[in-house]
Design a protein around this motif. Structure first.
Motif, mmCIF file in Angstrom:
data_model
loop_
_atom_site.group_PDB
_atom_site.id
_atom_site.type_symbol
_atom_site.label_atom_id
_atom_site.label_comp_id
_atom_site.label_asym_id
_atom_site.label_seq_id
_atom_site.Cartn_x
_atom_site.Cartn_y
_atom_site.Cartn_z
ATOM 1 N N LYS A 1 29.226 52.451 51.645
ATOM 2 C CA LYS A 1 29.228 53.906 51.615
ATOM 3 C C LYS A 1 30.669 54.396 51.643
ATOM 4 O O LYS A 1 31.447 54.057 52.545
ATOM 5 C CB LYS A 1 28.450 54.506 52.788
ATOM 6 C CG LYS A 1 28.432 56.044 52.749
ATOM 7 C CD LYS A 1 27.611 56.665 53.874
ATOM 8 C CE LYS A 1 27.643 58.197 53.786
ATOM 9 N NZ LYS A 1 26.856 58.839 54.870
ATOM 10 N N GLU B 1 27.744 53.839 47.406
ATOM 11 C CA GLU B 1 27.086 55.081 47.808
ATOM 12 C C GLU B 1 28.212 56.080 48.064
ATOM 13 O O GLU B 1 28.929 55.972 49.053
ATOM 14 C CB GLU B 1 26.258 54.880 49.075
ATOM 15 C CG GLU B 1 25.560 56.147 49.556
ATOM 16 C CD GLU B 1 24.890 55.988 50.903
ATOM 17 O OE1 GLU B 1 24.501 57.028 51.481
ATOM 18 O OE2 GLU B 1 24.784 54.841 51.380
ATOM 19 N N VAL C 1 29.765 59.958 48.510
ATOM 20 C CA VAL C 1 29.528 61.362 48.830
ATOM 21 C C VAL C 1 30.872 62.051 49.050
ATOM 22 O O VAL C 1 31.886 61.398 49.324
ATOM 23 C CB VAL C 1 28.639 61.538 50.086
ATOM 24 C CG1 VAL C 1 27.318 60.810 49.915
ATOM 25 C CG2 VAL C 1 29.366 61.066 51.339
ATOM 26 N N ASP D 1 34.547 73.164 47.104
ATOM 27 C CA ASP D 1 33.910 72.257 46.149
ATOM 28 C C ASP D 1 34.833 72.048 44.950
ATOM 29 O O ASP D 1 35.455 72.992 44.448
ATOM 30 C CB ASP D 1 32.578 72.829 45.663
ATOM 31 C CG ASP D 1 31.496 72.787 46.726
ATOM 32 O OD1 ASP D 1 31.785 72.330 47.850
ATOM 33 O OD2 ASP D 1 30.369 73.229 46.428
ATOM 34 N N THR E 1 32.360 66.485 39.605
ATOM 35 C CA THR E 1 31.515 65.941 40.676
ATOM 36 C C THR E 1 30.108 65.620 40.182
ATOM 37 O O THR E 1 29.476 64.671 40.661
ATOM 38 C CB THR E 1 31.439 66.917 41.858
ATOM 39 O OG1 THR E 1 30.969 68.197 41.396
ATOM 40 C CG2 THR E 1 32.804 67.081 42.495
ATOM 41 N N ASP F 1 26.508 64.875 39.752
ATOM 42 C CA ASP F 1 25.392 64.702 40.691
ATOM 43 C C ASP F 1 25.824 64.131 42.039
ATOM 44 O O ASP F 1 24.968 63.837 42.884
ATOM 45 C CB ASP F 1 24.334 63.778 40.069
ATOM 46 C CG ASP F 1 23.687 64.389 38.835
ATOM 47 O OD1 ASP F 1 23.617 65.625 38.761
ATOM 48 O OD2 ASP F 1 23.273 63.621 37.943
ATOM 49 N N THR F 2 27.104 63.936 42.252
ATOM 50 C CA THR F 2 27.568 63.390 43.530
ATOM 51 C C THR F 2 27.199 64.333 44.669
ATOM 52 O O THR F 2 27.482 65.532 44.604
ATOM 53 C CB THR F 2 29.096 63.207 43.508
ATOM 54 O OG1 THR F 2 29.445 62.257 42.494
ATOM 55 C CG2 THR F 2 29.608 62.705 44.855
ATOM 56 N N PRO F 3 26.559 63.815 45.725
ATOM 57 C CA PRO F 3 26.207 64.675 46.860
ATOM 58 C C PRO F 3 27.444 65.270 47.525
ATOM 59 O O PRO F 3 28.441 64.574 47.739
ATOM 60 C CB PRO F 3 25.483 63.721 47.823
ATOM 61 C CG PRO F 3 25.009 62.603 46.955
ATOM 62 C CD PRO F 3 26.042 62.436 45.888
ATOM 63 N N ILE F 4 27.386 66.557 47.848
ATOM 64 C CA ILE F 4 28.496 67.255 48.499
ATOM 65 C C ILE F 4 27.999 67.806 49.825
ATOM 66 O O ILE F 4 27.019 68.550 49.876
ATOM 67 C CB ILE F 4 29.034 68.387 47.612
ATOM 68 C CG1 ILE F 4 29.582 67.820 46.293
ATOM 69 C CG2 ILE F 4 30.134 69.166 48.346
ATOM 70 C CD1 ILE F 4 29.972 68.874 45.286
ATOM 71 N N TYR F 5 28.683 67.409 50.899
ATOM 72 C CA TYR F 5 28.335 67.858 52.240
ATOM 73 C C TYR F 5 29.365 68.869 52.722
ATOM 74 O O TYR F 5 30.565 68.681 52.521
ATOM 75 C CB TYR F 5 28.320 66.676 53.219
ATOM 76 C CG TYR F 5 27.191 65.697 53.031
ATOM 77 C CD1 TYR F 5 26.079 65.717 53.876
ATOM 78 C CD2 TYR F 5 27.237 64.726 52.029
ATOM 79 C CE1 TYR F 5 25.045 64.803 53.719
ATOM 80 C CE2 TYR F 5 26.211 63.819 51.856
ATOM 81 C CZ TYR F 5 25.111 63.858 52.707
ATOM 82 O OH TYR F 5 24.089 62.953 52.542
ATOM 83 N N ALA G 1 28.327 63.774 56.795
ATOM 84 C CA ALA G 1 28.796 62.951 55.674
ATOM 85 C C ALA G 1 29.327 61.609 56.146
ATOM 86 O O ALA G 1 29.180 60.588 55.463
ATOM 87 C CB ALA G 1 29.880 63.694 54.906
#
Length: 312
Positions: free
Chosen positions: A168, A198, A200, A208, A214, A216-220, A226
């Motif tokens: 990750k 993985e 993020v 952002d 970015t 589809d990369t998850p953004i926290y 995160a």
């Protein structure tokens, strides 16, 4: 490969990483490849790691590097077409790039963004002008929107230190005293999207990155969330993208601390402001791999130059 200007020039990142490891094990194995060849390293902005590592990479391949601080040593360059040059610029990029191409077999360029004109920065005016008017291969040593030598370095470093098949990896924003470019964060994002990790991104509201990068990369927007189960935490500051170039969060809550990262490896492209971006306890701990990361800059650059030389 003709040019190296983007992470997208990497066709197979896994193979490139293995090739870089081979070069690292024996840096002088191709010292004859660049014999009698010259690389021009043109810096419109200051540099330490990029300048020294790219110069060393060229020397490892037998090349002769010529280094120039363009903004201080050269005539002021004009990049716009049709301009009446009666101001501070004395030479047009059309002539400058053509002339440098006669002296050098490869040209490497470093030029930062304005952080005031998004359209101009995203047009990559300086980099693309060299691409258009030079007659030799161009290497991007950091441009307005990308730093692909750093991105390749980071991929190599994660591969070396990973103890999992799919680690990750978190790219985390951190505070800074001034507005900084998006280039490193953009290229790191693109590199991680090519790897089996993985991945993020963690940043405050309003920070952002360009959604076209970015994807589809998850953004926290919650750093603690995160960081959960992270194996690598890559930290970088960047200014706002939507409110382009602005610093909209001056708080210190996002500084990286030892308590936050746990057992994760800490990465940063350097230079880094201690106790602003990250506390001493992290940088001085065994979790920090920033020095090893910086060392890999040479082998990432050397691989890029090797691939270009093999196609000249």
């Amino acid at each position: 490969m003709k040019h190296y200007t983007s992470i997208h020039d990497i066709d197979n990142i896994k193979k490139w990483i293995e090739d870089a490891k081979t070069l690292k094990a024996n840096p002088l194995q191709h010292v004859a490849l660049g014999k009698h060849m010259t690389i021009g390293l043109l810096f419109f902005n200051s540099s330490l790691r990029t300048r020294l590592s790219t110069q060393k990479a060229a020397l490892n391949l037998g090349m002769n590097p010529i280094v120039m601080n363009v903004s201080g040593d050269a005539w002021g360059l004009e990049f716009d077409d049709g301009t009446i040059m009666n101001g501070n610029t004395a030479e047009h990029i059309k002539e400058a790039a053509a002339v440098v191409s006669q002296y050098c077999d490869i040209i490497a360029v470093r030029a930062f963004p304005t952080l005031t004109d998004k359209a101009k920065d995203e047009s990559e005016q300086v980099l693309n002008a060299f691409m258009e008017y030079a007659s030799v291969p161009i290497v991007n040593m950091e441009s307005a929107t990308g730093h692909p030598l750093q991105g390749l370095t980071d991929a190599l470093t994660i591969s070396e230190f990973s103890q999992k098949a799919k680690p990750k990896v978190v790219l985390s924003w951190a505070p800074h005293i001034k507005a900084l470019p998006h280039a490193v964060a953009n290229s790191f994002t693109q590199a991680m999207q090519k790897m089996d990790v993985e991945f993020v991104i963690a940043n405050p509201e309003g920070y952002d990155l360009n959604p076209e990068i970015t994807g589809d990369t998850p953004i926290y927007h919650n750093q603690e969330e995160a960081f959960k189960d992270a194996d690598f935490i890559y930290t970088k500051n960047w200014s706002a993208y939507d409110a382009y170039g602005k610093v909209i969060n001056k708080g210190t809550d996002w500084m990286i601390t030892k308590d936050k990262i746990g057992d994760a490896k800490f990465m940063h492209c350097l230079p880094v402001r201690r106790n602003v971006v990250v506390e001493d306890a992290v940088l001085d701990s065994h979790n920090s791999i920033v020095i090893e990361q910086a060392n890999n800059r040479t082998y990432a650059a050397q691989l890029v130059l090797k691939k270009i030389l093999e196609n000249l």
